[in-house]
Design a protein around this motif. Structure first.
Motif, mmCIF file in Angstrom:
data_model
loop_
_atom_site.group_PDB
_atom_site.id
_atom_site.type_symbol
_atom_site.label_atom_id
_atom_site.label_comp_id
_atom_site.label_asym_id
_atom_site.label_seq_id
_atom_site.Cartn_x
_atom_site.Cartn_y
_atom_site.Cartn_z
ATOM 1 N N HIS A 162 0.817 -1.217 0.000
ATOM 2 C CA HIS A 162 0.000 0.000 0.000
ATOM 3 C C HIS A 162 0.852 1.270 0.000
ATOM 4 O O HIS A 162 0.418 2.313 0.524
ATOM 5 C CB HIS A 162 -0.930 0.008 1.212
ATOM 6 N N TYR A 165 -0.254 5.186 -0.322
ATOM 7 C CA TYR A 165 -1.573 5.397 0.289
ATOM 8 C C TYR A 165 -1.432 5.432 1.813
ATOM 9 O O TYR A 165 -1.539 6.487 2.426
ATOM 10 C CB TYR A 165 -2.543 4.290 -0.142
ATOM 11 N N ILE A 166 -1.211 4.262 2.440
ATOM 12 C CA ILE A 166 -1.082 4.232 3.895
ATOM 13 C C ILE A 166 0.278 3.698 4.332
ATOM 14 O O ILE A 166 0.607 3.741 5.511
ATOM 15 C CB ILE A 166 -2.190 3.369 4.540
ATOM 16 N N PHE A 201 -2.610 9.129 2.702
ATOM 17 C CA PHE A 201 -3.959 8.863 3.227
ATOM 18 C C PHE A 201 -4.282 9.805 4.383
ATOM 19 O O PHE A 201 -5.394 10.337 4.486
ATOM 20 C CB PHE A 201 -4.018 7.401 3.683
ATOM 21 N N ILE A 253 -10.585 2.039 12.110
ATOM 22 C CA ILE A 253 -10.690 1.197 10.918
ATOM 23 C C ILE A 253 -11.333 -0.117 11.353
ATOM 24 O O ILE A 253 -10.800 -0.817 12.221
ATOM 25 C CB ILE A 253 -9.302 0.925 10.309
ATOM 26 N N TRP A 269 -15.620 -3.363 5.041
ATOM 27 C CA TRP A 269 -14.618 -2.406 5.538
ATOM 28 C C TRP A 269 -15.254 -1.061 5.847
ATOM 29 O O TRP A 269 -16.180 -0.623 5.167
ATOM 30 C CB TRP A 269 -13.477 -2.240 4.530
ATOM 31 N N VAL A 271 -14.335 3.003 7.689
ATOM 32 C CA VAL A 271 -13.410 3.975 8.275
ATOM 33 C C VAL A 271 -14.243 5.061 8.942
ATOM 34 O O VAL A 271 -15.009 5.768 8.278
ATOM 35 C CB VAL A 271 -12.491 4.609 7.207
ATOM 36 N N LEU A 286 -11.345 9.800 1.473
ATOM 37 C CA LEU A 286 -11.119 8.607 2.298
ATOM 38 C C LEU A 286 -11.859 7.393 1.739
ATOM 39 O O LEU A 286 -11.341 6.269 1.777
ATOM 40 C CB LEU A 286 -11.554 8.874 3.743
ATOM 41 N N SER A 289 -9.832 6.352 -1.448
ATOM 42 C CA SER A 289 -8.495 5.854 -1.124
ATOM 43 C C SER A 289 -8.556 4.533 -0.371
ATOM 44 O O SER A 289 -7.770 3.616 -0.635
ATOM 45 C CB SER A 289 -7.737 6.896 -0.293
ATOM 46 N N ASN A 290 -9.477 4.452 0.588
ATOM 47 C CA ASN A 290 -9.536 3.206 1.356
ATOM 48 C C ASN A 290 -10.013 2.044 0.491
ATOM 49 O O ASN A 290 -9.536 0.911 0.645
ATOM 50 C CB ASN A 290 -10.438 3.354 2.576
#
Length: 340
Positions: A162, A165-166, A201, A253, A269, A271, A286, A289-290
């Motif tokens: 990732h 991103y993160i 992120f 998360i 999932w 957030v 978010l 991106s997530n």
């Protein structure tokens, strides 16, 4: 059996269960979900007792389900109340009913026998609380649920899978601490990163410029609920001795890890954040991106499942320090499976 039974699993988001019939196979059991006129969520076995036709392919008559093959009709409690060409209802004409509870914006379903105690459902209160904004989705995995558990318990993969991103180099470089609450059946993995690079992120969502302090605290409550308490703050703003971290940005998360079949999984999932609450651009960023991050996991885990399918029985993989949390999770899952 490869699934822990006598457990609660995330079956759907609350808004997914409505007037339309929702078919979902959970732990190998086909289930049809819908909501009654009074607003109650219902879960019935998705098989007519007559010729096994999926009830989800039928239609509703008020709160009743009508089989689309021969018209067998069922109440929300599973009782058959109409069969074609006769008035007598066979005594065994009943489909199983699954206990359902709605909590924290999630629809939970009980898979198994015995006492379906709602108090045993783990909590994720940020998903339905004031002061938090939530983005979420669900991606079907063509991989066994244990691979997703492994993936989430070892976040060092963020650096490589990732990046951009993160993931930053420090995630893989920082040692972890792991603890297991045997009585509660919870695995915790923590990582503390001080004065490190801020990944896009968080830089783009919080507005932080420069380096950060970053905390990752995983709390896995097998079999279904995974929480990552993620905190981000400008470098130097560590929590006070009393634990106060009010200067930090908080992101919760959440994953609902729900086995569908032995080699497929529902990856719910979510957030939740406590910052930029009124900024729709942050919400959109978010969410997109997530989902990108989740799909990177999906591609990797689907590939792993194909690799496993080619391996000879008894293949031994190598585990190292970063796998401590994942190995503890595997042990708890195996214990739950053996006991069910």
């Amino acid at each position: 059996m490869v699934f822990p039974r006598n457990q609660w699993y995330v079956a759907a988001y609350g808004e997914e269960v409505g007037e339309e019939l929702l078919a979902r196979t959970i732990c190998g059991e086909p289930i049809v979900f819908y909501r009654t006129g009074a607003g109650d969520a219902v879960a019935l076995a998705d098989r007519c007792v007559h010729r096994r036709f999926p009830l989800s392919e039928g239609h509703r008559d008020g709160d009743r389900l009508v089989c689309g093959y021969h018209g067998f009709t069922y109440e929300p409690d599973g009782r058959c109340v109409a069969v074609p060409a006769q008035t007598r209802i066979p005594r065994t004409a009943r489909v199983p009913v699954y206990p359902v509870v709605e909590q924290d914006s999630l629809v939970w379903v009980w898979i198994g026998d015995g006492d379906a105690d709602p108090a045993a459902i783990p909590r994720a209160p940020w998903l339905d609380a004031e002061g938090w904004v939530v983005v979420r989705g669900m991606e079907p995995l063509e991989a066994r649920y244990e691979l997703l558990v492994d993936n989430l318990m070892d976040l060092s993969h963020e650096t490589y899978l990732h990046g951009g991103y993160i993931g930053t180099p420090e995630v893989a470089e920082t040692p972890i601490t792991t603890s297991v609450d045997e009585e509660a059946g919870v695995v915790r993995v923590s990582r503390r990163m001080k004065d490190v690079e801020c990944p896009p992120f968080y830089a783009n969502s919080t507005g932080i410029k420069g380096r950060i302090d970053r905390w990752q605290d995983i709390e896995y409550q097998p079999p279904c609920l995974y929480l990552l308490h993620s905190r981000i703050a400008p470098a130097g703003l560590e929590p006070a001795p009393d634990g106060d971290d009010s200067a930090a940005f908080h992101a919760e998360i959440v994953y609902g890890i729900t086995p569908s079949t032995e080699t497929t999984t529902f990856d719910f999932w979510m957030v939740a954040r406590d910052f930029a609450l009124d900024d729709p651009e942050v919400t959109t960023y978010l969410a997109e991106s997530n989902r990108t991050v989740v799909m990177q996991d999906v591609v990797a885990l689907n590939l792993l499942e194909k690799v496993i399918a080619t391996e000879p029985e008894g293949y031994q993989e190598l585990s190292i320090n970063i796998d401590t949390g994942g190995l503890a999770a595997r042990r708890l899952l195996q214990r739950m499976t053996d006991e069910s």
